[in-house]
Design a protein around this motif. Sequence first.
Motif, PDB file in Angstrom:
ATOM      1  N   PHE A  57     -41.391   4.068  44.353  1.00 53.35           N
ATOM      2  CA  PHE A  57     -41.431   5.151  43.531  1.00 53.35           C
ATOM      3  C   PHE A  57     -41.952   4.840  42.131  1.00 53.35           C
ATOM      4  O   PHE A  57     -42.663   5.425  41.243  1.00 53.35           O
ATOM      5  CB  PHE A  57     -40.070   5.473  43.151  1.00 53.35           C
ATOM      6  N   ILE A  58     -41.613   3.492  41.702  1.00 56.59           N
ATOM      7  CA  ILE A  58     -42.061   3.022  40.423  1.00 56.59           C
ATOM      8  C   ILE A  58     -43.819   3.229  40.350  1.00 56.59           C
ATOM      9  O   ILE A  58     -44.527   3.600  39.100  1.00 56.59           O
ATOM     10  CB  ILE A  58     -41.698   1.600  40.081  1.00 56.59           C
ATOM     11  N   GLY A  59     -44.331   2.669  41.368  1.00 56.03           N
ATOM     12  CA  GLY A  59     -45.908   2.700  41.506  1.00 56.03           C
ATOM     13  C   GLY A  59     -46.186   3.966  41.463  1.00 56.03           C
ATOM     14  O   GLY A  59     -47.112   4.521  40.884  1.00 56.03           O
ATOM     15  N   ARG A  60     -45.559   4.828  42.285  1.00 56.96           N
ATOM     16  CA  ARG A  60     -45.947   6.363  42.454  1.00 56.96           C
ATOM     17  C   ARG A  60     -45.848   6.913  40.983  1.00 56.96           C
ATOM     18  O   ARG A  60     -46.693   7.865  40.625  1.00 56.96           O
ATOM     19  CB  ARG A  60     -45.085   6.836  43.377  1.00 56.96           C
ATOM     20  N   LEU A  61     -44.666   6.766  40.269  1.00 54.79           N
ATOM     21  CA  LEU A  61     -44.611   7.482  39.013  1.00 54.79           C
ATOM     22  C   LEU A  61     -45.614   7.174  38.133  1.00 54.79           C
ATOM     23  O   LEU A  61     -46.019   7.797  37.259  1.00 54.79           O
ATOM     24  CB  LEU A  61     -43.191   7.178  38.546  1.00 54.79           C
TER      25      LEU A  61
ATOM     26  N   ARG B  19     -43.677  20.714  37.066  1.00 57.40           N
ATOM     27  CA  ARG B  19     -44.267  21.805  37.965  1.00 57.40           C
ATOM     28  C   ARG B  19     -44.956  21.279  39.026  1.00 57.40           C
ATOM     29  O   ARG B  19     -44.601  21.601  40.179  1.00 57.40           O
ATOM     30  CB  ARG B  19     -44.915  22.804  37.340  1.00 57.40           C
ATOM     31  N   GLN B  20     -45.623  20.295  38.879  1.00 55.02           N
ATOM     32  CA  GLN B  20     -46.641  19.923  40.047  1.00 55.02           C
ATOM     33  C   GLN B  20     -45.765  18.576  41.001  1.00 55.02           C
ATOM     34  O   GLN B  20     -46.025  18.811  42.152  1.00 55.02           O
ATOM     35  CB  GLN B  20     -47.804  18.938  39.264  1.00 55.02           C
ATOM     36  N   HIS B  21     -44.876  18.015  40.228  1.00 54.52           N
ATOM     37  CA  HIS B  21     -44.407  16.995  41.137  1.00 54.52           C
ATOM     38  C   HIS B  21     -42.720  17.313  41.173  1.00 54.52           C
ATOM     39  O   HIS B  21     -42.026  16.345  41.404  1.00 54.52           O
ATOM     40  CB  HIS B  21     -44.642  15.573  40.406  1.00 54.52           C
ATOM     41  N   GLY B  22     -42.177  18.292  40.945  1.00 57.15           N
ATOM     42  CA  GLY B  22     -40.907  18.474  40.753  1.00 57.15           C
ATOM     43  C   GLY B  22     -40.169  18.243  42.125  1.00 57.15           C
ATOM     44  O   GLY B  22     -39.010  17.593  42.022  1.00 57.15           O
ATOM     45  N   ARG B  23     -40.475  18.686  43.289  1.00 56.92           N
ATOM     46  CA  ARG B  23     -40.118  18.399  44.534  1.00 56.92           C
ATOM     47  C   ARG B  23     -39.830  16.771  44.770  1.00 56.92           C
ATOM     48  O   ARG B  23     -39.012  16.211  45.221  1.00 56.92           O
ATOM     49  CB  ARG B  23     -40.857  18.974  45.754  1.00 56.92           C
TER      50      ARG B  23
ATOM     51  N   MET C 274     -36.762  11.496  44.720  1.00 58.14           N
ATOM     52  CA  MET C 274     -36.337  10.325  44.084  1.00 58.14           C
ATOM     53  C   MET C 274     -35.045  10.124  43.356  1.00 58.14           C
ATOM     54  O   MET C 274     -34.280   9.292  43.605  1.00 58.14           O
ATOM     55  CB  MET C 274     -37.504  10.035  43.040  1.00 58.14           C
ATOM     56  N   ALA C 275     -34.814  11.438  42.837  1.00 59.63           N
ATOM     57  CA  ALA C 275     -33.266  11.560  42.100  1.00 59.63           C
ATOM     58  C   ALA C 275     -32.371  11.337  43.362  1.00 59.63           C
ATOM     59  O   ALA C 275     -31.218  10.591  43.040  1.00 59.63           O
ATOM     60  CB  ALA C 275     -33.435  12.774  41.372  1.00 59.63           C
ATOM     61  N   PHE C 276     -32.673  12.117  44.447  1.00 59.93           N
ATOM     62  CA  PHE C 276     -31.439  12.070  45.428  1.00 59.93           C
ATOM     63  C   PHE C 276     -31.254  10.826  46.101  1.00 59.93           C
ATOM     64  O   PHE C 276     -30.319  10.527  46.231  1.00 59.93           O
ATOM     65  CB  PHE C 276     -31.838  13.196  46.474  1.00 59.93           C
ATOM     66  N   VAL C 277     -32.372  10.023  46.184  1.00 59.38           N
ATOM     67  CA  VAL C 277     -32.418   8.647  46.898  1.00 59.38           C
ATOM     68  C   VAL C 277     -31.698   7.565  45.587  1.00 59.38           C
ATOM     69  O   VAL C 277     -30.638   6.912  46.435  1.00 59.38           O
ATOM     70  CB  VAL C 277     -33.803   8.145  46.993  1.00 59.38           C
TER      71      VAL C 277
END
Length: 614
Positions: free
Chosen positions: A60-64, A78-82, A87-90
């Motif tokens: 996730f860090i690399g993806r962020l 808006r683009q990456h909310g889902r 990530m927050a759920f995990v």
Amino acid sequence: MLFRWFESLIDPFKEPADTMPPRPVGRFYLFYLRQVWPMFVAVLVVGFFVSIIEVSLFAFIGRLVDMAKVAEGAAFFRQHGRELMWMAFVALIARPVFNSLHDLLVNQAIVPNVTARIRWQNHRYVIRQSLSFFQNDFAGRIANRIMQTGSSLRESAVQIVDAIWYVAIYTGSAIVMFAKADAWLAAPLVLWLLLYVATLAFFIPRTRQRSWKASEARSKLMGRIVDGYSNVLTLKLFAHTRREEIYVAEALHEQVDKTRAMTRQTTAMDATITTLNGFLIVGTSGLALWLWSHGQVTVGAIALSTGLVIRINNMSGWIMWVVNGIFENIGTVQDGMETIAQPRTVQDAPDAMPLAVTRGDVRFQDIHFHYGKAGGVIAGLDLTVHAGEKIGLVGPSGAGKSTLVNVLLRLYDLEGGRILIDGQDIARVTQESLRSQIGVVTQDTSLLHRSIRDNLLYGRPDATEAQIAEAVRKARADEFIPTLSDGEGRQGYDAYVGERGVKLSGGQRQRIAIARVLLKDAPILVLDEATSALDSEAEAAIQESLDLLMQGKTVIAIAHRLSTIARMDRLVVLDRGRIVESGTHAQLIAHGGLYARLWERQTGGFVAAEDALA
């Protein structure tokens, strides 16, 4: 409620088949772990998800970093909310849930219960070992090995399960993610992994061997310390405190040397792994920067690779200590196994039945026993004790009197011949039923470090207070029991007697032992120097109680003080394991043989003998 449910998943007192734990160490582990395999499978499954979640956080860090680089600030959520919600759920839900589930399985279900079950089953097996097993080792060392084997076996098993996924998931996923960014980025990690495994393969077997030696030395030290504490009166009477210090210091010195040899391997391994980790961090980070500078990887790949190798660096240190701990614990288990996994030398026959005593007839038929030594202690002895008969065994020290009692109680197995009770071979009945039918008062009376009441109830666990009081009165122990107290303020029947009954005098211990046998009320009675700890006045006081105790029973009595057995129906004189004379006191005196010579050497018994003859 949740804690209790997990704590109830394993019964610590489940009893397996009463068989010897197997060897070697791998089968020893399997013997206990297969009893609780569902719990370890559950930990393995949960550990898989815990490891996946931990690795995904670094992904996730690399993806962020990559998302932030290309997205416009106002449209980012808006683009990456889902994806951000996932990530927050995990991080907020999945990670705490799986980590908590792992901790509940390990800390509530496995740690207390598996440890207790291994200790319980080891104790159950060892407590049924023969008398010679305990005579050939320190009681403290046996107890120490039982205690540490349970915790070490459980701890190493949990560590192995935990380490499996951390090693596989972290290194495997890291290689995959690095290779996905660029194949060359995975090269330092692959090389490090090969060198890391080679380092462990070199050091771990040496650590395991030295850990076994260190554990063995630790058990030896514990045995010497407990032996000194258990015999502290002897230590003080002979003024050998300094000698005892040296005796323990020798074992402590050996234990320190063996521990140092083990920790040298640990330190060398730590230094090697730390050096390898340094090359991994520098190599991976430098290569990532070089690939980025040539446009072959993204900034996110740099963040991912750098963060993950630092995590792997920390994890490798943890794995090193875990693996080292695993093999240190395996060495401890191996040491304990040397004591625990020993065959019993005295065992019930597979078809053994309970002994049924209807009359109390005892027959020794051509028995041979030598304690495994050259030369005969008892060789070819024949003796019949009729039901209700009272015989006295007489003879010089080493003649075989106590040995005869020991084989009757089946504390040792005969090397030849057989012993029958009411026609039943004692080798074909259960040991528990045999000993439950024989009451014994020994010359070395030792009591359990429990209350007076608990010691008495050893004779008959279901005895009432009235029965206890009656037995105590007959044994003339009612004179001192009410006056007893201990350091915890307990008094009378509730007072603790100290280890082996050291807080009581020899005569008091003997009276408690006699009261205990009175409660047992077994049809066959063995008196092995039953009044040896009593002075003449005390002996005379309880002689009436002994007479009552012997009524209607088959009695075998041993006494060096011949006046105490002169009134027996028959005296059997032993010498070098053979019967050399047999008859009443008067007949043997008239015969002028060994018994007459023994009688002449003793003084103070003539009045009692004349009374007996009268």
